[in-house]
Write a protein that holds these residues in place. Structure first.
Motif, PDB file in Angstrom:
ATOM      1  N   GLU A   3       0.836  -1.190   0.000  1.00  0.00           N
ATOM      2  CA  GLU A   3       0.000   0.000   0.000  1.00  0.00           C
ATOM      3  C   GLU A   3       0.878   1.249   0.000  1.00  0.00           C
ATOM      4  OE1 GLU A   3      -3.065   1.876   3.191  1.00  0.00           O
ATOM      5  OE2 GLU A   3      -3.120  -0.284   2.899  1.00  0.00           O
ATOM      6  N   LYS A   4       0.499   2.264  -0.781  1.00  0.00           N
ATOM      7  CA  LYS A   4       1.269   3.501  -0.833  1.00  0.00           C
ATOM      8  C   LYS A   4       1.018   4.322   0.445  1.00  0.00           C
ATOM      9  CE  LYS A   4       2.354   7.392  -3.700  1.00  0.00           C
ATOM     10  NZ  LYS A   4       2.255   8.015  -4.984  1.00  0.00           N
ATOM     11  N   SER A   5       2.065   4.848   1.043  1.00  0.00           N
ATOM     12  CA  SER A   5       1.965   5.619   2.278  1.00  0.00           C
ATOM     13  C   SER A   5       1.427   7.021   2.006  1.00  0.00           C
ATOM     14  CB  SER A   5       3.346   5.726   2.929  1.00  0.00           C
ATOM     15  OG  SER A   5       3.272   6.589   4.036  1.00  0.00           O
ATOM     16  N   ASN A   6       0.643   7.527   2.932  1.00  0.00           N
ATOM     17  CA  ASN A   6       0.147   8.902   2.855  1.00  0.00           C
ATOM     18  C   ASN A   6       1.064   9.859   3.607  1.00  0.00           C
ATOM     19  OD1 ASN A   6      -2.091   8.241   1.336  1.00  0.00           O
ATOM     20  ND2 ASN A   6      -3.385   7.916   3.124  1.00  0.00           N
ATOM     21  N   GLN A   7       2.206   9.366   4.091  1.00  0.00           N
ATOM     22  CA  GLN A   7       3.128  10.209   4.831  1.00  0.00           C
ATOM     23  C   GLN A   7       4.053  10.931   3.859  1.00  0.00           C
ATOM     24  OE1 GLN A   7       5.133   8.104   7.939  1.00  0.00           O
ATOM     25  NE2 GLN A   7       3.241   7.641   9.003  1.00  0.00           N
ATOM     26  N   ASN A   8       3.522  11.987   3.242  1.00  0.00           N
ATOM     27  CA  ASN A   8       4.291  12.795   2.303  1.00  0.00           C
ATOM     28  C   ASN A   8       4.021  14.272   2.584  1.00  0.00           C
ATOM     29  OD1 ASN A   8       1.748  13.294   1.153  1.00  0.00           O
ATOM     30  ND2 ASN A   8       1.988  11.613  -0.286  1.00  0.00           N
ATOM     31  N   CYS A   9       4.702  15.146   1.892  1.00  0.00           N
ATOM     32  CA  CYS A   9       4.574  16.584   2.140  1.00  0.00           C
ATOM     33  C   CYS A   9       3.135  17.075   1.959  1.00  0.00           C
ATOM     34  CB  CYS A   9       5.519  17.362   1.229  1.00  0.00           C
ATOM     35  SG  CYS A   9       7.253  17.101   1.646  1.00  0.00           S
ATOM     36  N   LYS A  10       2.419  16.513   1.008  1.00  0.00           N
ATOM     37  CA  LYS A  10       1.033  16.928   0.752  1.00  0.00           C
ATOM     38  C   LYS A  10       0.165  16.806   2.002  1.00  0.00           C
ATOM     39  CE  LYS A  10      -2.931  15.689  -2.079  1.00  0.00           C
ATOM     40  NZ  LYS A  10      -3.427  14.767  -3.095  1.00  0.00           N
ATOM     41  N   ASN A  11       0.417  15.815   2.824  1.00  0.00           N
ATOM     42  CA  ASN A  11      -0.392  15.555   4.015  1.00  0.00           C
ATOM     43  C   ASN A  11       0.275  15.987   5.320  1.00  0.00           C
ATOM     44  OD1 ASN A  11      -2.479  14.237   2.491  1.00  0.00           O
ATOM     45  ND2 ASN A  11      -1.036  12.565   2.225  1.00  0.00           N
ATOM     46  N   CYS A  12       1.371  16.708   5.229  1.00  0.00           N
ATOM     47  CA  CYS A  12       2.147  17.087   6.413  1.00  0.00           C
ATOM     48  C   CYS A  12       1.735  18.461   6.938  1.00  0.00           C
ATOM     49  CB  CYS A  12       3.636  17.102   6.066  1.00  0.00           C
ATOM     50  SG  CYS A  12       4.695  17.417   7.499  1.00  0.00           S
ATOM     51  N   ARG A  13       1.708  18.595   8.249  1.00  0.00           N
ATOM     52  CA  ARG A  13       1.311  19.865   8.871  1.00  0.00           C
ATOM     53  C   ARG A  13       2.315  20.991   8.639  1.00  0.00           C
ATOM     54  NH1 ARG A  13       2.650  19.880  15.232  1.00  0.00           N
ATOM     55  NH2 ARG A  13       2.225  22.050  14.859  1.00  0.00           N
ATOM     56  N   PHE A  14       3.540  20.678   8.248  1.00  0.00           N
ATOM     57  CA  PHE A  14       4.572  21.700   8.061  1.00  0.00           C
ATOM     58  C   PHE A  14       4.595  22.293   6.658  1.00  0.00           C
ATOM     59  CE2 PHE A  14       6.299  18.831  11.386  1.00  0.00           C
ATOM     60  CZ  PHE A  14       6.143  19.713  12.446  1.00  0.00           C
ATOM     61  N   LEU A  15       3.778  21.780   5.748  1.00  0.00           N
ATOM     62  CA  LEU A  15       3.746  22.300   4.375  1.00  0.00           C
ATOM     63  C   LEU A  15       2.989  23.617   4.338  1.00  0.00           C
ATOM     64  CD1 LEU A  15       4.357  21.758   1.347  1.00  0.00           C
ATOM     65  CD2 LEU A  15       2.037  20.855   1.205  1.00  0.00           C
ATOM     66  N   GLU A  53       8.284  19.038  -3.209  1.00  0.00           N
ATOM     67  CA  GLU A  53       7.226  18.509  -4.067  1.00  0.00           C
ATOM     68  C   GLU A  53       6.199  17.844  -3.164  1.00  0.00           C
ATOM     69  OE1 GLU A  53       7.018  18.824  -7.389  1.00  0.00           O
ATOM     70  OE2 GLU A  53       8.912  19.952  -7.430  1.00  0.00           O
ATOM     71  N   LEU A  54       4.945  17.781  -3.593  1.00  0.00           N
ATOM     72  CA  LEU A  54       3.893  17.221  -2.755  1.00  0.00           C
ATOM     73  C   LEU A  54       4.108  15.760  -2.396  1.00  0.00           C
ATOM     74  CD1 LEU A  54       0.722  18.909  -4.266  1.00  0.00           C
ATOM     75  CD2 LEU A  54       2.027  19.555  -2.234  1.00  0.00           C
ATOM     76  N   ASP A  55       4.802  15.007  -3.260  1.00  0.00           N
ATOM     77  CA  ASP A  55       5.022  13.593  -2.965  1.00  0.00           C
ATOM     78  C   ASP A  55       6.373  13.324  -2.303  1.00  0.00           C
ATOM     79  OD1 ASP A  55       6.475  14.166  -5.221  1.00  0.00           O
ATOM     80  OD2 ASP A  55       5.950  12.322  -6.272  1.00  0.00           O
ATOM     81  N   ASP A  56       7.101  14.390  -1.893  1.00  0.00           N
ATOM     82  CA  ASP A  56       8.362  14.222  -1.165  1.00  0.00           C
ATOM     83  C   ASP A  56       8.087  13.690   0.242  1.00  0.00           C
ATOM     84  OD1 ASP A  56       9.846  15.164  -3.268  1.00  0.00           O
ATOM     85  OD2 ASP A  56      10.222  17.134  -2.402  1.00  0.00           O
ATOM     86  N   TRP A  57       9.116  13.156   0.858  1.00  0.00           N
ATOM     87  CA  TRP A  57       9.034  12.643   2.216  1.00  0.00           C
ATOM     88  C   TRP A  57      10.408  12.751   2.845  1.00  0.00           C
ATOM     89  CZ3 TRP A  57      11.357   8.375   4.634  1.00  0.00           C
ATOM     90  CH2 TRP A  57      10.850   8.060   5.893  1.00  0.00           C
ATOM     91  N   CYS A  58      10.475  13.231   4.108  1.00  0.00           N
ATOM     92  CA  CYS A  58      11.776  13.432   4.751  1.00  0.00           C
ATOM     93  C   CYS A  58      11.963  12.644   6.036  1.00  0.00           C
ATOM     94  CB  CYS A  58      11.992  14.915   5.037  1.00  0.00           C
ATOM     95  SG  CYS A  58      10.962  15.534   6.381  1.00  0.00           S
ATOM     96  N   GLY A  59      10.906  12.042   6.561  1.00  0.00           N
ATOM     97  CA  GLY A  59      11.012  11.327   7.821  1.00  0.00           C
ATOM     98  C   GLY A  59      10.577  12.151   9.027  1.00  0.00           C
ATOM     99  N   GLU A  60      10.258  13.414   8.843  1.00  0.00           N
ATOM    100  CA  GLU A  60       9.805  14.297   9.927  1.00  0.00           C
ATOM    101  C   GLU A  60       8.291  14.499   9.856  1.00  0.00           C
ATOM    102  OE1 GLU A  60      11.689  15.942  12.279  1.00  0.00           O
ATOM    103  OE2 GLU A  60      13.611  15.178  11.610  1.00  0.00           O
ATOM    104  N   PHE A  61       7.594  13.678   9.107  1.00  0.00           N
ATOM    105  CA  PHE A  61       6.168  13.824   8.850  1.00  0.00           C
ATOM    106  C   PHE A  61       5.350  13.930  10.136  1.00  0.00           C
ATOM    107  CE2 PHE A  61       1.970  11.866   8.497  1.00  0.00           C
ATOM    108  CZ  PHE A  61       1.413  12.605   7.478  1.00  0.00           C
ATOM    109  N   GLN A  62       4.410  14.889  10.146  1.00  0.00           N
ATOM    110  CA  GLN A  62       3.383  14.981  11.183  1.00  0.00           C
ATOM    111  C   GLN A  62       2.067  15.288  10.488  1.00  0.00           C
ATOM    112  OE1 GLN A  62       4.176  17.513  14.525  1.00  0.00           O
ATOM    113  NE2 GLN A  62       6.269  16.765  14.735  1.00  0.00           N
ATOM    114  N   GLU A  63       1.049  14.510  10.791  1.00  0.00           N
ATOM    115  CA  GLU A  63      -0.242  14.657  10.143  1.00  0.00           C
ATOM    116  C   GLU A  63      -0.855  16.021  10.423  1.00  0.00           C
ATOM    117  OE1 GLU A  63      -4.367  12.089   9.782  1.00  0.00           O
ATOM    118  OE2 GLU A  63      -2.667  11.304  10.874  1.00  0.00           O
ATOM    119  N   LYS A  64      -1.569  16.565   9.423  1.00  0.00           N
ATOM    120  CA  LYS A  64      -2.250  17.865   9.580  1.00  0.00           C
ATOM    121  C   LYS A  64      -3.320  17.789  10.629  1.00  0.00           C
ATOM    122  CE  LYS A  64      -1.549  19.578   4.935  1.00  0.00           C
ATOM    123  NZ  LYS A  64      -2.128  20.082   3.743  1.00  0.00           N
TER     124      LYS A  64
END
Length: 64
Positions: A3-15, A53-64
Protein backbone atom coordinates in the motif's frame (compact mmCIF):
# COMPACT_ATOMS: atom_id res chain seq x y z
CA UNK A 1 1.56 -5.54 -3.62
CA UNK A 2 2.23 -2.92 -0.92
CA UNK A 3 0.00 0.00 0.00
CA UNK A 4 1.27 3.50 -0.83
CA UNK A 5 1.96 5.62 2.28
CA UNK A 6 0.15 8.90 2.85
CA UNK A 7 3.13 10.21 4.83
CA UNK A 8 4.29 12.80 2.30
CA UNK A 9 4.57 16.58 2.14
CA UNK A 10 1.03 16.93 0.75
CA UNK A 11 -0.39 15.55 4.02
CA UNK A 12 2.15 17.09 6.41
CA UNK A 13 1.31 19.87 8.87
CA UNK A 14 4.57 21.70 8.06
CA UNK A 15 3.75 22.30 4.38
CA UNK A 16 2.95 25.92 3.51
CA UNK A 17 2.38 26.48 -0.20
CA UNK A 18 5.37 24.60 -1.67
CA UNK A 19 7.74 25.17 1.28
CA UNK A 20 8.60 23.03 4.29
CA UNK A 21 8.26 25.05 7.50
CA UNK A 22 9.50 22.31 9.87
CA UNK A 23 12.67 24.24 10.76
CA UNK A 24 13.77 27.87 10.50
CA UNK A 25 14.70 29.22 7.05
CA UNK A 26 18.18 28.29 5.80
CA UNK A 27 20.85 30.26 3.99
CA UNK A 28 20.19 30.22 0.24
CA UNK A 29 23.04 28.80 -1.83
CA UNK A 30 24.44 30.42 -3.92
CA UNK A 31 24.19 33.92 -2.44
CA UNK A 32 22.00 36.34 -4.38
CA UNK A 33 23.91 38.93 -6.45
CA UNK A 34 22.98 42.54 -5.77
CA UNK A 35 24.19 46.12 -5.59
CA UNK A 36 25.20 48.04 -2.49
CA UNK A 37 23.64 51.43 -1.81
CA UNK A 38 26.74 52.96 -3.47
CA UNK A 39 26.27 50.97 -6.70
CA UNK A 40 29.08 48.48 -6.08
CA UNK A 41 28.44 44.81 -6.86
CA UNK A 42 28.20 42.54 -3.85
CA UNK A 43 26.71 39.18 -2.94
CA UNK A 44 23.73 39.45 -0.65
CA UNK A 45 22.92 36.65 1.75
CA UNK A 46 19.35 35.40 1.55
CA UNK A 47 17.40 32.86 3.56
CA UNK A 48 14.52 30.64 2.51
CA UNK A 49 12.55 27.59 3.53
CA UNK A 50 13.24 24.48 1.48
CA UNK A 51 10.95 24.02 -1.52
CA UNK A 52 9.35 20.59 -1.72
CA UNK A 53 7.23 18.51 -4.07
CA UNK A 54 3.89 17.22 -2.76
CA UNK A 55 5.02 13.59 -2.96
CA UNK A 56 8.36 14.22 -1.16
CA UNK A 57 9.03 12.64 2.22
CA UNK A 58 11.78 13.43 4.75
CA UNK A 59 11.01 11.33 7.82
CA UNK A 60 9.81 14.30 9.93
CA UNK A 61 6.17 13.82 8.85
CA UNK A 62 3.38 14.98 11.18
CA UNK A 63 -0.24 14.66 10.14
CA UNK A 64 -2.25 17.87 9.58
Amino acid sequence: MHEKSNQNCKNCRFLFKDECRRYAPRLAIPPVPGLSKYGAFKQRKAVAWPRVELDDWCGEFQEK
